[in-house]
Write an enzyme that holds these catalytic residues in place. Structure first.
Site, PDB file in Angstrom:
ATOM      1  CB  CYS A 114      51.319  38.635  38.094  1.00 16.20           C
ATOM      2  SG  CYS A 114      49.789  38.828  38.285  1.00 16.20           S
ATOM      3  CG  HIS A 250      53.111  40.804  34.900  1.00 12.29           C
ATOM      4  ND1 HIS A 250      52.036  40.219  34.428  1.00 12.29           N
ATOM      5  CD2 HIS A 250      52.657  41.383  35.824  1.00 12.29           C
ATOM      6  CE1 HIS A 250      50.921  40.140  34.936  1.00 12.29           C
ATOM      7  NE2 HIS A 250      51.200  40.894  36.043  1.00 12.29           N
ATOM      8  CG  ASN A 280      47.457  41.692  35.508  1.00 13.80           C
ATOM      9  OD1 ASN A 280      48.113  40.687  35.070  1.00 13.80           O
ATOM     10  ND2 ASN A 280      48.198  42.337  36.718  1.00 13.80           N
TER      11      ASN A 280
HETATM   12  O1  UT7 Z   1      49.999  41.805  38.236  1.00  9.71           O
HETATM   13  C1  UT7 Z   1      50.398  41.758  39.659  1.00  9.71           C
HETATM   14  C2  UT7 Z   1      51.005  43.019  39.912  1.00  9.71           C
HETATM   15  N1  UT7 Z   1      50.156  43.987  39.882  1.00  9.71           N
HETATM   16  C3  UT7 Z   1      50.139  45.117  39.646  1.00  9.71           C
HETATM   17  O2  UT7 Z   1      51.072  45.580  39.312  1.00  9.71           O
HETATM   18  C4  UT7 Z   1      49.057  46.616  40.044  1.00  9.71           C
HETATM   19  C5  UT7 Z   1      49.831  47.407  40.820  1.00  9.71           C
HETATM   20  N2  UT7 Z   1      48.941  48.683  41.083  1.00  9.71           N
HETATM   21  C6  UT7 Z   1      48.384  49.409  40.027  1.00  9.71           C
HETATM   22  O3  UT7 Z   1      48.557  49.235  38.897  1.00  9.71           O
HETATM   23  C7  UT7 Z   1      47.969  50.770  40.216  1.00  9.71           C
HETATM   24  O4  UT7 Z   1      48.169  50.895  41.717  1.00  9.71           O
HETATM   25  C8  UT7 Z   1      46.119  50.821  40.162  1.00  9.71           C
HETATM   26  C9  UT7 Z   1      45.859  50.692  38.658  1.00  9.71           C
HETATM   27  C10 UT7 Z   1      45.584  49.448  40.655  1.00  9.71           C
HETATM   28  C11 UT7 Z   1      45.692  51.864  40.567  1.00  9.71           C
HETATM   29  O5  UT7 Z   1      46.518  53.288  40.301  1.00  9.71           O
HETATM   30  P1  UT7 Z   1      46.684  54.354  41.446  1.00  9.71           P
HETATM   31  O6  UT7 Z   1      47.347  55.430  40.536  1.00  9.71           O
HETATM   32  O7  UT7 Z   1      47.905  53.923  42.231  1.00  9.71           O
HETATM   33  O8  UT7 Z   1      45.602  54.611  41.907  1.00  9.71           O
HETATM   34  P2  UT7 Z   1      45.041  54.538  43.299  1.00  9.71           P
HETATM   35  O9  UT7 Z   1      44.877  53.336  43.946  1.00  9.71           O
HETATM   36  O10 UT7 Z   1      46.012  55.514  44.394  1.00  9.71           O
HETATM   37  O11 UT7 Z   1      43.608  55.498  43.584  1.00  9.71           O
HETATM   38  C12 UT7 Z   1      43.400  56.662  43.166  1.00  9.71           C
HETATM   39  C13 UT7 Z   1      41.910  57.045  43.221  1.00  9.71           C
HETATM   40  C14 UT7 Z   1      41.287  56.574  44.721  1.00  9.71           C
HETATM   41  O12 UT7 Z   1      40.326  57.649  44.848  1.00  9.71           O
HETATM   42  P3  UT7 Z   1      40.743  58.853  46.209  1.00  9.71           P
HETATM   43  O13 UT7 Z   1      41.270  57.796  47.254  1.00  9.71           O
HETATM   44  O14 UT7 Z   1      42.168  59.175  45.587  1.00  9.71           O
HETATM   45  O15 UT7 Z   1      39.679  59.580  46.325  1.00  9.71           O
HETATM   46  C15 UT7 Z   1      40.639  55.236  44.382  1.00  9.71           C
HETATM   47  O16 UT7 Z   1      39.341  55.174  44.963  1.00  9.71           O
HETATM   48  O17 UT7 Z   1      41.244  56.306  42.236  1.00  9.71           O
HETATM   49  C16 UT7 Z   1      40.259  55.641  42.918  1.00  9.71           C
HETATM   50  N3  UT7 Z   1      39.782  54.653  42.097  1.00  9.71           N
HETATM   51  C17 UT7 Z   1      39.258  54.547  40.848  1.00  9.71           C
HETATM   52  N4  UT7 Z   1      38.453  55.610  40.371  1.00  9.71           N
HETATM   53  C18 UT7 Z   1      37.540  55.447  39.130  1.00  9.71           C
HETATM   54  C19 UT7 Z   1      40.237  53.334  42.203  1.00  9.71           C
HETATM   55  N5  UT7 Z   1      39.827  52.536  41.186  1.00  9.71           N
HETATM   56  C20 UT7 Z   1      39.064  53.228  40.404  1.00  9.71           C
HETATM   57  C21 UT7 Z   1      38.314  52.941  39.282  1.00  9.71           C
HETATM   58  N6  UT7 Z   1      37.530  54.291  38.684  1.00  9.71           N
HETATM   59  N7  UT7 Z   1      38.278  51.916  38.582  1.00  9.71           N
END
Ligand code: UT7
Length: 323
Positions: A114, A250, A280
């Site tokens: 990225c 980005h 993304n």
């Molecule tokens: O381009 C390269 C760089 N990449 C990035 O910059 C991405 C960086 N990361 C992010 O953008 C975020 O961490 C995400 C958007 C990927 C995730 O957001 P988050 O606020 O960090 O959520 P999380 O991973 O902590 O997940 C929270 C909850 C989890 O459930 P539990 O464990 O709390 O029960 C996940 O299982 O959300 C759940 N979850 C979803 N729920 C509904 C994860 N994906 C989904 C989904 N729909 N698609």
């Protein structure tokens, strides 16, 4: 007189198929509300069957050349930032070179995930400033839809396909911050973090593999590292966030974009945001955002831009550019 790499043209291409968040709800335990609130993404474009990264890149390249009023014959070099090249080799860049009918010069791919477009701009700048190249076409193009695990809701809702391109040209400046062109670059990588974001396939596995990401960890690094690299690049010029007309980040996550701008003291009406429409698109996201923001009438000639990105590796960096 100082030799500068100045933007002469910009263009982009997005595949026709637009996929709203609602489409994922049919096959995954997810919701439009979750995707919007956690990432800012509302829709993304996916390439048609058979449409490759070099196809998208060629379309963006043609648009940038048209904007520059130039032909492929006017270029010395093509650098294509991508992690989703059509084949293991030859490079997608040489495919673009052939598609454009360019028979002189040279073309190569650059892979920094990225952060690829930032690394490509830095390399194009070095070629131009050293006198090795006069005009460089810098493209970011991706088909991340090809490396999605459609059963993994934590990744497949986040990415999209697209391409953007800039034509950079050697021009002379006065050697100060008022010059147009690339003014400063700051690049980093740290391979200790390779397991945070990777594709579990490649030559060593005999498969092309799927993207795997520890999103929360990448998020944490992004918020910490992006403002730091941006401030480092600006500081080499004696500048800070308040001097920037536009941050062009980005486009991975609106919350990361907001946090970085806030750390730098830049209000959100000076930040280009396209993540809601593209998701993304990895190395394509910054040139896409540049092209769209020009179309929207946001960035104008003479504006000071700060471009920043982080990706798998980890790789991260920033470029200060006067448009
Ligand atoms: O381009 C390269 C760089 N990449 C990035 O910059 C991405 C960086 N990361 C992010 O953008 C975020 O961490 C995400 C958007 C990927 C995730 O957001 P988050 O606020 O960090 O959520 P999380 O991973 O902590 O997940 C929270 C909850 C989890 O459930 P539990 O464990 O709390 O029960 C996940 O299982 O959300 C759940 N979850 C979803 N729920 C509904 C994860 N994906 C989904 C989904 N729909 N698609």
């Amino acid at each position: 007189m100082t030799r500068r790499a100045v933007v002469r043209g910009v263009g982009h291409y997005l595949p026709d198929r637009i996929v709203p968040n609602s489409e994922f709800v049919e096959s995954l335990d997810t919701s439009d509300e979750w995707i919007r609130s956690r990432s800012g993404i509302e829709r993304r474009h996916f390439a048609a069957e058979g449409q490759t990264t070099s196809d998208l890149a060629t379309r963006a390249a043609r648009a940038a050349l048209k904007d520059a009023g130039l032909q492929a014959d006017d270029l010395d070099t093509i650098i294509l930032a991508t992690s989703t090249a059509d084949l293991t080799f030859p490079s997608a860049a040489t495919m673009v070179q052939a598609a454009l009918g360019m028979q002189q010069g040279y073309a190569f791919d650059l892979q920094a995930v990225c952060a690829g477009f930032i690394f490509a701009l830095a390399n194009a700048n070095a070629l131009i400033v050293s006198g090795q190249a006069q005009r460089v076409l810098v493209i970011g193009a991706e088909t991340f839809s090809r490396i999605m695990d459609w059963e993994d809701r934590t990744t497949c809702v986040l990415f999209g396909d697209g391409a953007g391109a800039l034509v950079l040209e050697a021009q002379s400046g006065d050697g100060n911050n008022t010059d147009r062109g690339i003014l400063a670059v700051d690049l980093h990588s740290d391979g200790r973090f390779k397991d945070l974001l990777f594709v579990d396939g490649g030559v060593s596995t005999g498969t092309s593999g799927y993207l795997r990401m520890q999103g929360k960890e990448v998020f944490r690094h992004a918020v910490e590292k992006l403002a730091t690299t941006a401030e480092t690049a600006l500081a080499t010029l004696g500048l800070s966030g308040k001097d920037v007309d536009w941050i062009v980040p980005h486009q991975a996550n609106l919350r990361i974009i907001r946090a970085t701008a806030q750390k730098m003291g830049v209000p959100m009406d000076h930040v280009v945001v396209t993540v809601q429409d593209h998701g993304n698109t990895s190395a394509a996201s910054i040139p896409l955002a540049l092209s769209i923001s020009k179309e929207r009438g946001q960035i104008k000639q003479g504006d000071l831009l700060l471009l920043e990105a982080i990706g798998g590796g980890l790789t991260w960096g920033s470029v200060v550019l006067r448009w």
